[in-house]
Design an enzyme around this catalytic site. Structure first.
Site, PDB file in Angstrom:
ATOM      1  N   GLU A  56      15.691  41.149  61.817  1.00  0.00           N
ATOM      2  CA  GLU A  56      15.701  40.005  62.720  1.00  0.00           C
ATOM      3  C   GLU A  56      17.106  39.726  63.259  1.00  0.00           C
ATOM      4  OE1 GLU A  56      12.674  38.954  59.398  1.00  0.00           O
ATOM      5  OE2 GLU A  56      14.436  40.233  59.689  1.00  0.00           O
ATOM      6  N   ARG A 188      11.077  63.699  49.205  1.00  0.00           N
ATOM      7  CA  ARG A 188      12.116  63.362  48.231  1.00  0.00           C
ATOM      8  C   ARG A 188      13.067  62.309  48.798  1.00  0.00           C
ATOM      9  NH1 ARG A 188      14.637  68.979  45.691  1.00  0.00           N
ATOM     10  NH2 ARG A 188      12.779  69.690  44.531  1.00  0.00           N
ATOM     11  N   LEU A 208      16.813  69.246  42.080  1.00  0.00           N
ATOM     12  CA  LEU A 208      15.976  68.083  42.386  1.00  0.00           C
ATOM     13  C   LEU A 208      16.723  67.041  43.210  1.00  0.00           C
ATOM     14  CD1 LEU A 208      13.654  67.431  39.313  1.00  0.00           C
ATOM     15  CD2 LEU A 208      13.182  68.633  41.449  1.00  0.00           C
TER      16      LEU A 208
END
Length: 362
Positions: A56, A188, A208
């Site tokens: 906003e 991911r 990872l």
């Protein structure tokens, strides 16, 4: 409550803006805002990063004084409390906005209707519920954390058409093609944490992390490791934050892991394993909205058996590996099909030669 075609179009635009924060707003929700006066868009914005101005405020700055008498379309109820930024409801009131259309009420107990009430008390016309399901999907992890006290858990796996994830000798790279692997990195990137098991760490030594994409943050890596057996030279302990979830108070192993930069959290259950529901609660307390699990069939099965998987993200390659290869889930044998896990497919598409399937449990 009825909404016009213009209302629908402007809220759809606000949702498009909100999606730009898909990888950056955690732990905050993804929010977009469009300001319209006399049929013209006079300002728009989205929440770009936690700690920075909300959607906003960006939209009001873009409007540059033209917001008086305008309608604001916001994908999430404007906040009414002082956090790291001032209340957006107050900013809209001060700008003289005449009407605020909201996609969904904020599930955060600190807001939960108070933003709309503040606007109404100031004489601003309000409406809520336009494209609510789309807004909820965009912030499904935030909603989960606020309403259930745990993150949304998405379990990702890549398999052959006969449901195999690796050869019996452990080789699993690469079953799927490059397009599917890049898509996996996008999922991911939107997650706050990536969850795996120590077996996967020992067998595959994965990083990872997010690769091949521009991202300003890496998700927290979480390893379920009951006996604290993560190798100290594992790649997952380098290049980002890692949390080891264990079940034994072994001072020497805990100290060694901490010395290489890992955080250690001990959460035992009666069986001497990691209490997985408690782990998810602990992650929620850290502001984790979405967990992306990439694990082996044992941890996959445990997560499923305990009812912790909210969504399956499966990549299926057009190949067959054979019955001796490793499967997707370690689940008990059924003697009656009435006990099958029933799924609702949410999305199905082709990526290169592979198929991506997104499904949720019924």
């Amino acid at each position: 409550m009825s909404f016009s075609a213009v209302d629908h179009g402007m809220m759809a635009r606000a949702l498009q803006l909100a999606e730009r924060g898909l990888w950056t707003t955690s732990p905050n929700p993804r929010v977009g805002c469009v300001l319209v006066r006399d049929g013209w868009v006079v300002g728009e914005g989205w929440h770009e990063k936690a700690g920075e101005p909300h959607a906003e405020v960006h939209a009001l700055r873009a409007a540059d004084g033209r917001a008086r008498g305008a309608t604001a379309y916001v994908t999430l109820e404007p906040c009414s409390h002082h956090g790291r930024t001032p209340p957006c409801a107050e900013a809209l009131i001060a700008a003289g906005v005449a009407r605020v259309v909201v996609a969904m009420q904020d599930p955060n107990p600190l807001v939960a209707g108070r933003g709309l009430a503040a606007l109404q008390a100031a004489g601003v016309e309000t409406a809520c519920g336009l494209l609510e399901s789309e807004a909820r999907e965009l912030n499904i992890g935030f909603v989960s954390r606020m309403t259930r006290g745990r993150p949304w858990l998405r379990l990702k796996a890549a398999a052959s058409l006969d449901g195999k994830t690796a050869l019996s000798n452990g080789v699993s790279q690469w079953i799927t093609g490059e397009a599917a692997r890049l898509d996996g990195h996008r999922w991911r990137a939107r997650a706050c944490a990536i969850l795996t098991g120590v077996g996967t760490v020992r067998e595959d030594d994965p990083q990872l992390n997010v690769r091949g994409l521009a991202t300003w943050r890496q998700p927290l890596r979480v390893v379920v490791d009951s006996r604290l057996e993560t190798p100290l030279d594992a790649k997952i302990l380098r290049g980002g934050a890692t949390l080891i979830a264990g079940a034994v108070e072994n001072a020497a192993k805990m100290a060694a892991l901490r010395d290489v930069g890992a955080e250690v959290l001990i959460l035992p259950n009666a069986a001497g394993k990691v209490e997985l529901p408690d782990l998810l609660v602990a992650l929620a307390e850290r502001g984790i909205n979405e967990v992306h699990a990439e694990a082996g069939f044992k941890l996959n099965g445990s997560l499923l058996r305990e009812g912790l998987v909210d969504e399956l993200l499966l990549y299926l390659a057009p190949c067959l590996i054979g019955h001796a290869a490793s499967g997707l889930f370690n689940l008990p044998e059924l003697t009656d099909l009435s006990g099958k896990h029933r799924l609702a497919i949410r999305d199905l598409r082709q990526l290169g030669e592979d198929i991506r399937l997104l499904a949720r449990f019924r």
